[in-house]
Design an enzyme around this catalytic site. Structure first.
Site, PDB file in Angstrom:
ATOM      1  N   GLY A 154       0.865  -1.181   0.000  1.00 48.84           N
ATOM      2  CA  GLY A 154       0.000   0.000   0.000  1.00 48.84           C
ATOM      3  C   GLY A 154       0.896   1.225   0.000  1.00 48.84           C
ATOM      4  O   GLY A 154       1.911   1.268  -0.699  1.00 48.84           O
ATOM      5  N   ARG A 155       0.517   2.206   0.824  1.00 49.93           N
ATOM      6  CA  ARG A 155       1.311   3.452   0.869  1.00 49.93           C
ATOM      7  C   ARG A 155       2.745   3.172   1.324  1.00 49.93           C
ATOM      8  O   ARG A 155       3.711   3.587   0.668  1.00 49.93           O
ATOM      9  CB  ARG A 155       0.645   4.448   1.839  1.00 49.93           C
ATOM     10  N   ARG A 177      -3.926  -8.543  -2.037  1.00 46.36           N
ATOM     11  CA  ARG A 177      -5.103  -9.287  -2.474  1.00 46.36           C
ATOM     12  C   ARG A 177      -5.601  -8.751  -3.817  1.00 46.36           C
ATOM     13  O   ARG A 177      -6.122  -9.480  -4.636  1.00 46.36           O
ATOM     14  CB  ARG A 177      -6.201  -9.190  -1.401  1.00 46.36           C
ATOM     15  N   ILE A 234       7.448  -4.875   9.410  1.00 45.24           N
ATOM     16  CA  ILE A 234       7.087  -3.549   9.957  1.00 45.24           C
ATOM     17  C   ILE A 234       5.563  -3.377   9.939  1.00 45.24           C
ATOM     18  O   ILE A 234       5.064  -2.284  10.177  1.00 45.24           O
ATOM     19  CB  ILE A 234       7.765  -2.388   9.192  1.00 45.24           C
ATOM     20  N   ARG A 236       2.461  -5.801  11.239  1.00 49.18           N
ATOM     21  CA  ARG A 236       1.960  -6.129  12.581  1.00 49.18           C
ATOM     22  C   ARG A 236       2.472  -7.504  12.967  1.00 49.18           C
ATOM     23  O   ARG A 236       2.556  -8.421  12.119  1.00 49.18           O
ATOM     24  CB  ARG A 236       0.424  -6.157  12.604  1.00 49.18           C
ATOM     25  N   GLU A 265       2.665  -7.465  21.793  1.00 46.00           N
ATOM     26  CA  GLU A 265       3.545  -6.388  22.303  1.00 46.00           C
ATOM     27  C   GLU A 265       3.044  -5.856  23.645  1.00 46.00           C
ATOM     28  O   GLU A 265       1.833  -5.779  23.833  1.00 46.00           O
ATOM     29  CB  GLU A 265       3.555  -5.213  21.306  1.00 46.00           C
ATOM     30  N   HIS A 283       9.044  -1.025  18.009  1.00 39.78           N
ATOM     31  CA  HIS A 283       7.897  -0.441  17.292  1.00 39.78           C
ATOM     32  C   HIS A 283       8.073   1.082  17.119  1.00 39.78           C
ATOM     33  O   HIS A 283       7.322   1.880  17.678  1.00 39.78           O
ATOM     34  CB  HIS A 283       6.585  -0.749  18.046  1.00 39.78           C
ATOM     35  N   ILE A 284       9.068   1.428  16.302  1.00 37.88           N
ATOM     36  CA  ILE A 284       9.386   2.863  16.116  1.00 37.88           C
ATOM     37  C   ILE A 284       9.259   3.287  14.657  1.00 37.88           C
ATOM     38  O   ILE A 284       9.888   4.250  14.224  1.00 37.88           O
ATOM     39  CB  ILE A 284      10.824   3.191  16.624  1.00 37.88           C
ATOM     40  N   GLY A 285       8.428   2.559  13.899  1.00 40.47           N
ATOM     41  CA  GLY A 285       8.309   2.835  12.460  1.00 40.47           C
ATOM     42  C   GLY A 285       8.123   4.299  12.112  1.00 40.47           C
ATOM     43  O   GLY A 285       8.812   4.844  11.261  1.00 40.47           O
TER      44      GLY A 285
HETATM   45  P1  NAP Z   1      -2.371   0.810   3.184  1.00 39.54           P
HETATM   46  O1  NAP Z   1      -1.997   1.938   2.290  1.00 39.54           O
HETATM   47  O2  NAP Z   1      -3.799   0.577   3.495  1.00 39.54           O
HETATM   48  O3  NAP Z   1      -1.724  -0.508   2.564  1.00 39.54           O
HETATM   49  C1  NAP Z   1      -1.983  -1.783   2.997  1.00 39.54           C
HETATM   50  C2  NAP Z   1      -1.670  -2.723   1.843  1.00 39.54           C
HETATM   51  O4  NAP Z   1      -1.684  -4.059   2.337  1.00 39.54           O
HETATM   52  C3  NAP Z   1      -2.675  -2.639   0.704  1.00 39.54           C
HETATM   53  O5  NAP Z   1      -1.978  -2.578  -0.496  1.00 39.54           O
HETATM   54  C4  NAP Z   1      -3.476  -3.913   0.830  1.00 39.54           C
HETATM   55  O6  NAP Z   1      -3.873  -4.390  -0.449  1.00 39.54           O
HETATM   56  C5  NAP Z   1      -2.464  -4.857   1.462  1.00 39.54           C
HETATM   57  N1  NAP Z   1      -3.131  -5.894   2.239  1.00 39.54           N
HETATM   58  C6  NAP Z   1      -4.152  -5.765   3.112  1.00 39.54           C
HETATM   59  N2  NAP Z   1      -4.496  -6.959   3.591  1.00 39.54           N
HETATM   60  C7  NAP Z   1      -3.684  -7.848   3.018  1.00 39.54           C
HETATM   61  C8  NAP Z   1      -3.580  -9.256   3.096  1.00 39.54           C
HETATM   62  N3  NAP Z   1      -4.378  -9.938   3.904  1.00 39.54           N
HETATM   63  N4  NAP Z   1      -2.648  -9.867   2.349  1.00 39.54           N
HETATM   64  C9  NAP Z   1      -1.836  -9.156   1.527  1.00 39.54           C
HETATM   65  N5  NAP Z   1      -1.887  -7.824   1.403  1.00 39.54           N
HETATM   66  C10 NAP Z   1      -2.815  -7.180   2.146  1.00 39.54           C
HETATM   67  O7  NAP Z   1      -1.659   0.960   4.600  1.00 39.54           O
HETATM   68  P2  NAP Z   1      -0.249   1.634   4.943  1.00 39.54           P
HETATM   69  O8  NAP Z   1      -0.441   3.066   5.260  1.00 39.54           O
HETATM   70  O9  NAP Z   1       0.741   1.229   3.913  1.00 39.54           O
HETATM   71  O10 NAP Z   1       0.054   0.869   6.337  1.00 39.54           O
HETATM   72  C11 NAP Z   1       0.155  -0.537   6.353  1.00 39.54           C
HETATM   73  C12 NAP Z   1       0.324  -1.065   7.763  1.00 39.54           C
HETATM   74  O11 NAP Z   1       1.622  -0.774   8.243  1.00 39.54           O
HETATM   75  C13 NAP Z   1      -0.580  -0.458   8.837  1.00 39.54           C
HETATM   76  O12 NAP Z   1      -1.896  -0.978   8.797  1.00 39.54           O
HETATM   77  C14 NAP Z   1       0.149  -0.828  10.096  1.00 39.54           C
HETATM   78  O13 NAP Z   1      -0.257  -2.110  10.539  1.00 39.54           O
HETATM   79  C15 NAP Z   1       1.601  -0.877   9.648  1.00 39.54           C
HETATM   80  N6  NAP Z   1       2.376   0.255  10.202  1.00 39.54           N
HETATM   81  C16 NAP Z   1       3.393  -0.030  11.064  1.00 39.54           C
HETATM   82  C17 NAP Z   1       4.130   1.008  11.596  1.00 39.54           C
HETATM   83  C18 NAP Z   1       5.262   0.735  12.529  1.00 39.54           C
HETATM   84  O14 NAP Z   1       5.540   1.561  13.397  1.00 39.54           O
HETATM   85  N7  NAP Z   1       5.960  -0.381  12.392  1.00 39.54           N
HETATM   86  C19 NAP Z   1       3.852   2.351  11.260  1.00 39.54           C
HETATM   87  C20 NAP Z   1       2.816   2.582  10.367  1.00 39.54           C
HETATM   88  C21 NAP Z   1       2.078   1.533   9.844  1.00 39.54           C
HETATM   89  P3  NAP Z   1      -5.168  -5.327  -0.615  1.00 39.54           P
HETATM   90  O15 NAP Z   1      -6.248  -4.733   0.204  1.00 39.54           O
HETATM   91  O16 NAP Z   1      -5.395  -5.307  -2.083  1.00 39.54           O
HETATM   92  O17 NAP Z   1      -4.769  -6.680  -0.136  1.00 39.54           O
END
Ligand code: NAP
Length: 326
Positions: A154-155, A177, A234, A236, A265, A283-285
């Protein structure tokens, strides 16, 4: 005066936004609130600025009679019972976009730290073990031209892809997906998960936790990965079966793991500490000054907007509540 609960200390600019119109309660302790503390403190508040680690379930929502908004300080949304929030007409918002680059940079830092064994080399030098240039000391992996597999592009995943494609000339494949409309911009190609796991030299998980991703990487998936791959998470912790990850890292010393997120966590599996081929972060992403201030601004402005009868930004629960107001 209405109350707002902020469940951890956030940058001051957020509190400044709220302090004239609310009685602001901040948990100043260096720990998450327990479930009962969260339930008790939520009872009479107008808004909660919550962390992604705060589980806000139907029970808490049932007792939070004055609650109008849960403003999550993060992009992840798996910590809140969204249908209960919608049912109770409570806005649920998050902070996407502003943390994309910071989180992607942290993800790529983990890839590089794993590839070049940076934490281990740092410990070695500090321990006084550096005895001059050694041609076979800390030999690592080169990323240039290798294959990166992104689970969840995603983003954040797309920002990682851009770094890999343009910065390291990596061959980037991803598994979502659905096909991503970002793929051409970042030089990535959608493949099946099995192919991605088998072919990638580096696998990075950037997916959110949802029904389809929960424990999507288990024993079978780790057995498909190369024995000398780099595996970074990074997204969950609960996307990965930690036991299978540990078994893979124990059985293959060339398999290197980089983690920013963990199952359960902060009580992660202590066996991870015994793995020398594992780099662990707390968890400092999104943890840059710039991003965390922006997140504070968005979350707190959203509480203020609801108080003023406006629709907040980044409403997760469908905007139905905003539409209902029109
Ligand atoms: P996003 O733009 O909504 O992107 C999520 C991507 O994951 C989408 O392309 C989605 O595509 C895909 N996805 C969702 N469910 C999936 C599955 N079951 N199998 C395969 N791909 C799947 O979200 P984002 O802003 O990139 O953030 C993503 C995640 O990063 C957050 O939800 C959070 O859990 C994590 N995060 C972690 C930190 C950290 O501190 N480590 C910081 C920020 C975010 P499809 O729906 O087409 O599958």
């Amino acid at each position: 005066m209405d109350k707002v609960l902020i469940t951890r200390v956030i940058p001051e600019n957020g509190i400044e936004i709220l302090k004239d119109e609310f009685d602001v309660i901040v948990n100043k302790e260096d720990r998450n609130l327990t479930k009962s503390e969260l339930a008790e403190l939520s009872k009479d508040v107008f808004g909660i600025v919550s962390m992604v680690s705060d589980k806000i379930d139907g029970e808490i929502l049932e007792d939070a009679k004055n609650l109008r908004i849960i403003a999550n300080y993060g992009v992840g949304i798996n910590n809140v019972d969204i249908s209960s929030a919608t049912e109770k007409r409570v806005f649920f918002t998050n902070t996407p976009d502003v943390l994309t680059q910071a989180t992607a940079e942290l993800g790529f830092s983990l890839i590089l730290a794993c590839a070049r064994r940076i934490p281990q080399a740092d410990r070695f030098t500090r321990n006084g073990e550096f005895k001059g240039v050694n041609p076979v000391l800390f030999l690592g992996k080169e990323l240039y031209g290798s294959t990166l597999g992104i689970v969840g592009m995603g983003r954040i995943g797309a920002a990682v892809a851009r770094m890999a494609h343009f910065g390291f000339d990596m061959n980037v494949v991803y598994y979502n997906r659905t096909k991503s409309d970002r793929e051409k911009l970042v030089g990535a190609r959608r493949v099946e998960l099995e192919y991605l796991l088998k072919e990638s030299d580096v696998v990075i998980v950037c997916a959110p936790l949802n029904e389809d991703s929960k424990y999507m990487l288990g024993k079978n998936e780790f057995s498909l990965m190369k024995d000398d791959a780099i595996f970074v998470n990074i997204g969950r912790g609960e996307i990965v079966d930690t036991n299978s990850l540990i078994e893979k890292a124990q059985s293959s010393k060339d398999f290197v793991v980089g983690l920013d997120v963990y199952e359960n966590e902060p009580n992660f599996d202590r066996r991870l500490l015994e793995l020398d081929n594992c780099v662990m972060l707390p968890h400092i992403g999104s943890a840059t000054h710039k991003t965390r201030m922006k997140m504070a601004e968005i979350a707190c402005m959203n509480v203020l907007k609801v108080k003023r009868g406006e629709c907040p930004d980044f409403v997760v629960n469908g905007g139905e509540l905003c539409r209902a107001k029109d």
